[in-house]
Write a protein that holds these residues in place. Structure first.
Motif, PDB file in Angstrom:
ATOM      1  N   GLN A 114       0.833  -1.204   0.000  1.00  0.00           N
ATOM      2  CA  GLN A 114       0.000   0.000   0.000  1.00  0.00           C
ATOM      3  C   GLN A 114       0.867   1.254   0.000  1.00  0.00           C
ATOM      4  N   TRP A 167       0.839   4.279  -2.639  1.00  0.00           N
ATOM      5  CA  TRP A 167       0.562   5.621  -2.127  1.00  0.00           C
ATOM      6  C   TRP A 167       1.613   6.631  -2.589  1.00  0.00           C
ATOM      7  N   HIS A 168       2.865   6.179  -2.705  1.00  0.00           N
ATOM      8  CA  HIS A 168       3.954   7.059  -3.142  1.00  0.00           C
ATOM      9  C   HIS A 168       4.187   7.005  -4.652  1.00  0.00           C
TER      10      HIS A 168
END
Length: 58
Positions: free
Chosen positions: A5, A9-10
């Motif tokens: 995740q 997310w990045h």
């Protein structure tokens, strides 16, 4: 947050499948050690490294 995740997310990967491939191939390090578990729970202060980029989980 789980490692896969965090990578999404990045914007290091665009999908969970892509994260799985990167992690299983040994290209991701957490705190200086190769991590092969995509479900690894990150804790505050963990350093995630991919290529020459280092991201800190806060």
């Amino acid at each position: 947050m789980k490692l896969n995740q965090f990578l999404k997310w990045h914007n290091i990967v665009s999908s969970g499948g892509e994260a799985k491939i990167l992690i299983n191939s040994g290209q991701i390090k957490v705190n200086g050690e190769i991590e092969k578990k995509r479900g690894r729970k990150l804790v505050k202060g963990d350093k995630v490294m991919f290529l020459k980029s280092e991201l800190i989980f806060e």
